[in-house]
Design a protein around this motif. Structure first.
Motif, PDB file in Angstrom:
ATOM      1  N   LEU A  19       0.833  -1.197   0.000  1.00 35.92           N
ATOM      2  CA  LEU A  19       0.000   0.000   0.000  1.00 35.92           C
ATOM      3  C   LEU A  19       0.871   1.251   0.000  1.00 35.92           C
ATOM      4  N   GLN A  20       1.898   1.175   0.830  1.00 34.85           N
ATOM      5  CA  GLN A  20       2.781   2.335   0.932  1.00 34.85           C
ATOM      6  C   GLN A  20       3.493   2.598  -0.393  1.00 34.85           C
ATOM      7  N   ILE A  21       3.913   1.513  -1.018  1.00 31.93           N
ATOM      8  CA  ILE A  21       4.612   1.670  -2.295  1.00 31.93           C
ATOM      9  C   ILE A  21       3.671   2.263  -3.334  1.00 31.93           C
ATOM     10  N   ASN A  22       2.449   1.772  -3.379  1.00 31.97           N
ATOM     11  CA  ASN A  22       1.483   2.303  -4.329  1.00 31.97           C
ATOM     12  C   ASN A  22       1.243   3.785  -4.085  1.00 31.97           C
ATOM     13  N   ALA A  23       1.120   4.128  -2.814  1.00 29.96           N
ATOM     14  CA  ALA A  23       0.873   5.524  -2.476  1.00 29.96           C
ATOM     15  C   ALA A  23       2.041   6.390  -2.906  1.00 29.96           C
ATOM     16  N   LEU A  24       3.257   5.905  -2.681  1.00 36.18           N
ATOM     17  CA  LEU A  24       4.450   6.670  -3.054  1.00 36.18           C
ATOM     18  C   LEU A  24       4.528   6.854  -4.556  1.00 36.18           C
ATOM     19  N   CYS A  25       4.219   5.777  -5.264  1.00 36.39           N
ATOM     20  CA  CYS A  25       4.280   5.848  -6.716  1.00 36.39           C
ATOM     21  C   CYS A  25       3.278   6.878  -7.234  1.00 36.39           C
ATOM     22  N   GLY A  26       2.080   6.830  -6.659  1.00 38.99           N
ATOM     23  CA  GLY A  26       1.087   7.809  -7.059  1.00 38.99           C
ATOM     24  C   GLY A  26       1.544   9.210  -6.737  1.00 38.99           C
ATOM     25  N   LEU A  27       2.121   9.361  -5.563  1.00 43.05           N
ATOM     26  CA  LEU A  27       2.583  10.675  -5.132  1.00 43.05           C
ATOM     27  C   LEU A  27       3.639  11.227  -6.083  1.00 43.05           C
ATOM     28  N   SER A  28       4.482  10.328  -6.579  1.00 46.97           N
ATOM     29  CA  SER A  28       5.542  10.810  -7.458  1.00 46.97           C
ATOM     30  C   SER A  28       4.958  11.386  -8.750  1.00 46.97           C
ATOM     31  N   TRP A  29       3.929  10.761  -9.288  1.00 48.33           N
ATOM     32  CA  TRP A  29       3.340  11.305 -10.530  1.00 48.33           C
ATOM     33  C   TRP A  29       2.604  12.599 -10.259  1.00 48.33           C
ATOM     34  N   ILE A  30       1.935  12.651  -9.139  1.00 56.12           N
ATOM     35  CA  ILE A  30       1.259  13.904  -8.791  1.00 56.12           C
ATOM     36  C   ILE A  30       2.300  15.003  -8.624  1.00 56.12           C
ATOM     37  N   GLY A  31       3.397  14.615  -7.976  1.00 55.40           N
ATOM     38  CA  GLY A  31       4.484  15.566  -7.797  1.00 55.40           C
ATOM     39  C   GLY A  31       5.042  16.047  -9.122  1.00 55.40           C
TER      40      GLY A  31
END
Lengths: 1145, 154
Positions: free
Chosen positions: A876-888
């Motif tokens: 879950l954390q990895i998915n969240a981070l990955c999503g965050l990176s694209w938003i970033g």
């Protein structure tokens, strides 16, 4: 009058030879201004000058006269009365005799002679007097260069403005001009002198008169300048280029037909000289002269010119390029050669003037006849001996030029040579008539040479017709002899070329025999007109022939290629005549047949061939493209439904290929040419309908390639549409998404989000991904329905690991309007609201954080918490981070300040041990004392920086209307560097530090080199640490290479040297370790290149390292890869020679 | 060389074009004769401002390599039978190859059979380690060799 008080002073300072040039110029300017502003009359000035103009001191007199002349030059456009002009011109005319003070006199005369009528001109008799005085007094060749130039200018002015009065001087003028330019060597003066000759000759238009007597003398002087050749390389001070001078001489030569008896023999002589420029010039001059001298005069020399011309072409013509990609669509292409180009255009000029004579010369030429006789023996191109090949090419070119020059020459050539060729090939008009047109004879071998000549003749003919098609020279060519001949032989020619194609072997490179066949057919097909000279039935036969190659001979790759290219040429040609019958038949025989290929279930012909043929033929024109697009769409949808409904996996491969063709070939073309939007929109909407229809089976959704292809096509299709069309597509997509998936849109509006409830099925994931790709590509103005729900849905999917959704979020964030700028009130979310949704939406932990027992049930979290690892669910954390990176990434590109928060979150994940310098995160993470320092998560956080910095093709790309703030990478680099340096120095344990290095490496290798260079001094040590850290894992080899390239950029740049010099020792140690890096050849090669670059550094710095480097390089000499060995050799030499040449150490 | 040139008027051949190798990242780039030839073709002749390639002293065919055993055999053809420069040419070849190949290669240098009057002794001299080492310690010889190897006259 105060100004006038200084007049004497100004005059004195100008005349005074001890004053500096700057002072003199200043006083001249001052006087000029006075006169111009009427503060001082010319009479007053002359009176003031008085003594200076007449004194016996040569130098002062010269200065005085020069001053007056310069002032006159400055007031050229100021009106003066005739009496003043008269007295001044008389004064200057007399002064021409005063050789000690000549410059002023020349300048003065010139200034007066150049005056225009409206400001008062010198009268005719005065001009004549000037000319007389000039002719009597001037010894031009005894003067210095600048004075000579003035003389020529003066003469030129007289000849041009006062031609009538000067003409009466007669012989004197001739002698004077000849004398003036005799033995002149300065290019600038010569330019003027040549022009003078031209104007002089124009003064005496009648051929019998004075000119006839002097033409010989004039030519004697001009002759010595041909060909123009600069003995000294052109320096900075020469303003005349060789070709300009040469052109001036050329127009002097061609100024009068009376030069003909002198010029032509000279040019012919020079044509046979060995100097290349002389040859080119002779050919150019001959052509210019031919135009001026006229047909009658040139006829005398035709024979001599012809034979020399033929020799020149034979010597310099190179082997033709038998390639279809070459520039000329119609004829055979040769290497560009100046001599050949000039020679052929001269030939064309001559043929234009005397077509009968020239064509007869060509026909009777023994070389031509010999070629015709000897060619009969060779059937294949490669069987012809080299010399004869050469002759064949020469004759071919000559025939081409002759045929394309004029109708009469074309008729003549066809009458004699073409019928001769036809006879030798065994065709006669009679047996042609007895054949029905459509009948195709069995293939037999024809002599290559004759077919080759046919092509040249036909190409010439086609060019001629194309010229006459132009509206200005419209001409009814159909009754010309060559057309009737061509018409009667057309089907025989078709048979001949057809057999050449049929009998050819499929060798590489392209066999000239195939080339001739295909080219011949192509030329035949490209004659305009529906019935004449090439009948429509024959045109169709040709198309049929090519199509049979396309559909059957695909195993002969080369033949297939050229046939397709020929079809493409024909297609773009007929496209010009929309309504013609030939265009119709092209459409039905070629375009439709190719489209049909797709639907045929024919397994013998590979699909890639079909797609290639289809895309190439589509690109020949708008209408064809429309047909092709329709056909392709049909094929795509039938296969798609095959996949979705019947689960046919074989169709999946087909559809991937088709989609690939659509997105990478046809869409770019339509985007360039415009006008296809409707069809593209239809296509995209139809895909959505198909997706909606496939409710049933889910087996077919495992084909990852298919999803990628659909996503790509969707992005590109949406990307190239206008806002209105995008709205249509998005609406359709949204309706499918909301009605055909298991997401409950009603529930999605309610908070908190409950991702735990959803178990996204494969099919839903597909629909969602494709929807996301449509969203990725839209313009900022396009409205997305129900954005808030879409956001919620995306966040849920993001936590489930659907990457395209994350990209879509990033791209939406990137394009949103900020609150302050939102002028129109709309239902759309503003940027601030969107960010609020993303970062502050409450997410129910139920169902997703089950493993985390302590704080799970009932708790609500936000995205940030998930990124920071609330709970222990690693995935879950990895998915969240990955999503965050694209938003970033979306934020970073538009330069929004929120990116700081995003990077802080990422950094917090990275440096879980050291949570010192990040106050922002403190409160958010205070409850998470059970710190999750999972290595995979940390690595994911580090790699998020790669997503942030790299240019992605998938989303946030220029084609997808993204908002990019200039220099965003530079800014980000500059803001991140200090933070990283601080973190790295503070981190104690090695693992977090290595991850920090990893993140930093991503940033550095994606930043423009120039920015890195400016920081080089600080960066080099960090860079080296990164490098050595990256050598540990094989999977990082590409990253390692990227980083090494940065280092090599620093090393090769001058600015970088300083930063490097302090760290030589460390850098070399690091590079030496990389010299035998086993996993990537490019790394070894670049490392050695870096070492080579280091050899340039100051000797004292590198000498201590020499031994070590040489030892390391010896190993590289034995590398598996050649390129590495070669680099090693260079490097070894460079390092060995830092001490001496010897390699002993 | 005050006595005049040994071969005053050699036949000069055209330089062959360098073949650009096709880059194939997966190919096995074993050392082949062309590699070696590319290194040595530009060595200048001791007498004339031409390369060994131009004087056709060397050709690609005259070089054989056994990469497994690490052996290189170069056979060169002096321009005339009595060429006293044959040993210098051989020495140049040896020095240059020493620079460019790792030490485990054994390099044999020979004059092609029948091309030199004193074939046997030249071959012996060129393949004798100690005599080569001694020759390279002779400053005059050393200078001559270096001139041939690093000359810019070509």
């Amino acid at each position: 009058m105060a100004k006038l008080d200084h007049l004497t002073q100004h005059i004195e300072s100008y005349v005074d030879s001890s004053a500096t040039p700057a002072q003199q110029a200043a006083s001249l300017d001052a006087i000029g201004c006075l006169v111009k502003s009427d503060a001082l009359t010319l009479e007053a000035l002359v009176r003031e000058l008085g003594m200076y103009l007449t004194t016996t001191d040569d130098i002062i007199r010269a200065r005085g006269i020069y001053l007056l002349a310069e002032v006159l030059t400055r007031i050229e456009s100021k009106p003066l009365d005739s009496a003043t002009i008269h007295s001044l011109i008389v004064f200057f005319k007399d002064r021409l005799a005063d050789w000690r003070a000549l410059r002023g006199a020349l300048v003065g005369c010139l200034a007066l002679i150049r005056r225009k009528t409206n400001v008062g001109m010198v009268i005719g008799s005065d001009a004549k007097a000037v000319a007389q005085s000039f002719l009597e007094n001037m010894q031009v060749q005894s003067l210095a260069q600048h004075d000579r130039k003035l003389c020529f200018e003066l003469l030129g002015g007289l000849l041009e403005c006062y031609s009538d009065t000067v003409a009466s001087l007669g012989e004197h003028l001739f002698f004077g001009i000849c004398e003036a330019m005799d033995a002149e060597k300065d290019p600038e003066c010569l330019m003027l002198a040549f022009r003078n000759v031209e104007s002089l000759v124009r003064l005496y238009p009648d051929a019998s008169g004075l000119l006839a007597n002097f033409v010989g003398d004039l030519f004697d002087i001009l002759e010595s300048y041909f060909p123009i050749h600069f003995t000294h390389p052109s320096g900075g001070d020469i303003n005349v280029r060789r070709d300009e001078l040469s052109k001036a001489l050329m127009s002097a030569f061609s100024s009068t037909p009376l030069f003909e008896p002198f010029v032509i023999p000279l040019l012919l002589e020079k044509l046979s000289s060995s100097l290349l420029s002389a040859k080119v010039d002779s050919l150019k001059y001959l052509r210019a002269c031919a135009v001026e001298y006229g047909a009658e005069r040139m006829a005398n020399h035709a024979k001599a010119i012809w034979s020399l011309l033929k020799d020149a072409i034979s010597t310099y013509l190179e082997e033709p390029v038998f390639l279809f990609s070459s520039a000329s669509v119609v004829g055979i292409t040769f290497q560009n050669n100046e001599i050949i180009t000039e020679a052929l255009s001269l030939l064309q000029q001559l043929v234009m003037q005397n077509s009968d004579l020239l064509v007869n010369l060509i026909i009777d030429d023994e070389d031509v006849n010999m070629v015709f006789n000897s060619l009969a023996y060779h059937e294949k191109y490669n069987a012809i001996p080299v010399q004869e090949k050469q002759k064949l090419h020469v004759i071919g070119r000559i025939l081409y030029v002759t045929a394309k020059t004029s109708f009469s020459s074309c008729n003549l050539v066809f009458q004699s040579l073409f019928s001769k060729i036809m006879k030798t090939l065994g065709f006669s008009i009679k047996n042609n008539d007895s054949l029905p047109n459509d009948d195709i004879l069995p293939p037999r071998r024809f002599k290559f040479g004759f077919l080759y000549l046919c092509i040249e003749l036909l190409a010439g003919c086609l060019d001629l017709i194309a010229l006459s098609e132009e509206p200005l020279v419209h001409y009814d060519f159909e009754h010309e002899m060559f057309c009737t001949t061509l018409n009667s032989f057309s089907s025989s020619l078709f048979n001949a070329f057809g057999s050449a194609v049929a009998l050819s072997s499929d060798d590489h490179p392209l066999d000239p025999d195939i080339y001739i066949g295909v080219k011949g057919l192509q030329i035949l097909a490209m004659f305009p007109g529906d019935a004449f000279p090439i009948p429509k039935s024959l045109f169709e036969n040709i198309l049929r022939k090519f199509m049979s190659i396309i559909t059957e001979d695909f195993h002969k790759t080369i033949l297939w290629d050229v046939a397709l290219k020929a079809l493409v040429h024909i297609g773009s040609f007929v496209q010009k005549f929309h309504e013609s019958e030939k265009a119709m038949s092209y459409r039905s025989f070629v375009v439709e047949k190719t489209v049909e290929l797709l639907s045929l279930d024919d397994t013998t012909m590979s699909f890639s061939f079909k797609v290639e043929a289809l895309s190439n033929i589509g690109m020949t024109g708008m209408e064809h493209m429309l047909k092709v697009l329709q056909g392709l769409e049909g094929a795509i949808f039938s296969s798609l439904s095959d996949v979705f409904v019947h689960g046919n996996l074989r169709s999946a491969k087909t559809v991937v290929q088709l989609l690939e063709c659509y997105s990478s070939k046809l869409l770019p073309w339509t985007r360039e040419n415009g006008g296809f939007e409707e069809s593209v929109v239809h296509f995209a909407v139809e895909i959505w309908s198909q997706l909606g229809n496939c409710m049933g089976s889910s087996i077919s959704f495992e084909e990852k390639g298919l999803l990628d292809a659909i996503m790509k096509v969707m992005k590109l299709a949406v990307g190239c549409c206008s806002v209105e069309s995008q709205n249509i597509i998005i609406q359709k997509a949204y309706s499918i998404l909301s009605s055909h998936t298991s997401f409950e849109f009603k529930e999605l509006e309610e908070l908190p989000l409950t991702p735990g409830k959803y178990d996204i099925s494969l099919r839903d994931e597909w629909v969602l991904s494709i929807f996301a790709s449509a969203v990725i590509a839209v313009c900022p103005q396009t409205s997305i329905p129900n954005e808030r729900v879409v956001f919620h849905l995306f966040i849920i999917a993001l936590l489930k690991g659907v990457v395209p959704v994350a990209q879509a979020l990033g791209s939406m964030i990137n394009k949103m309007v900020s609150k302050s700028n939102a002028t129109e009130i709309s239902s759309d979310l503003t940027l601030e609201e969107a960010l609020d949704i993303i970062f502050n939406t409450k997410i129910s932990a139920i169902g997703i954080l089950q493993k985390c027992n302590r704080m799970s049930n009932g708790r609500e979290v936000v995205l940030t918490d998930l990124c920071l690892g609330v709970g222990t669910d690693r995935l879950l954390q990895i998915n969240a981070l990955c999503g965050l990176s694209w938003i970033g990434k979306g934020l970073l590109l538009r330069g929004h300040e929120k990116i700081k928060d995003v990077t802080m979150i990422l950094l917090e994940c990275l440096s879980s041990g050291t949570k010192s310098a990040l106050p922002l995160i403190h409160d958010a993470s205070e409850n998470t004392d059970e710190k999750n320092s999972d290595p995979l998560v940390m690595k994911c956080a580090a790699d998020a920086f790669h997503v942030l910095m790299s240019d992605s093709e998938d989303c946030l790309h220029r084609n997808f209307h993204v908002r990019i703030r200039p220099l965003y990478k530079q800014r980000f680099f500059a803001s991140m560097m200090p933070i990283f340096q601080q973190l790295i120095s503070k981190s104690q344990s090695s693992f977090p530090r290595s991850l920090l290095y990893r993140a930093l490496a991503h940033i550095i290798s994606d930043t423009p080199l120039i920015v890195v260079l400016s920081e080089a001094k600080k960066l080099v040590p960090v860079l080296l640490d990164c490098l050595s850290m990256l050598t540990e894992d094989i999977q990082d080899k590409d990253m390692l290479y990227g980083l090494l390239l940065v280092l090599s950029g620093i090393l090769t740049e001058k600015n970088g040297h300083e930063a490097v010099a302090e760290n030589v020792h460390v850098i070399i140690n690091c590079l030496i370790r990389l010299v035998d890096y086993p996993h990537k050849m490019l790394v070894r090669e670049t490392a050695i290149q870096c070492l080579l670059a280091m050899a340039e550094l100051p000797h004292s710095r590198i000498y201590p390292m020499r031994k070590q480097v040489l030892q390391a390089i010896v190993k590289a000499l034995d590398d598996k890869k050649r390129t590495v060995r070669l680099e090693a050799v260079k490097c070894r030499q460079a390092w060995a020679s830092t001490a001496s040449r010897s390699l002993h150490f | 060389m005050t006595l005049g040139l040994i071969n005053a008027n050699p036949v000069v051949h055209a330089k062959k074009e360098r073949v650009a190798r096709t880059e194939d990242p997966h190919a096995d780039d074993a050392v082949d004769p062309l590699d070696i030839y590319d290194f040595v073709r530009d060595i200048r002749d001791p007498e004339h401002p031409y390369s060994l390639e131009q004087l056709s002293v060397l050709s690609e065919e005259s070089i054989t390599v056994d990469d497994k055993l690490g052996r290189i055999l170069i056979t060169f053809t002096p321009t005339i039978q009595h060429c006293s420069m044959a040993t210098v040419i051989g020495l140049c070849l040896r020095v240059k190859l020493k620079h460019f190949f790792p030490p485990h290669y054994k390099v044999d240098i020979k004059v092609s059979p029948g091309s030199h009057a004193d074939e046997e002794s030249v071959n012996k001299q060129l393949n004798d380690k100690e005599r080569v080492a001694a020759a390279l310690e002779n400053p005059n010889l050393r200078q001559l060799v270096d001139e041939c190897l690093y000359s810019n006259e070509l």
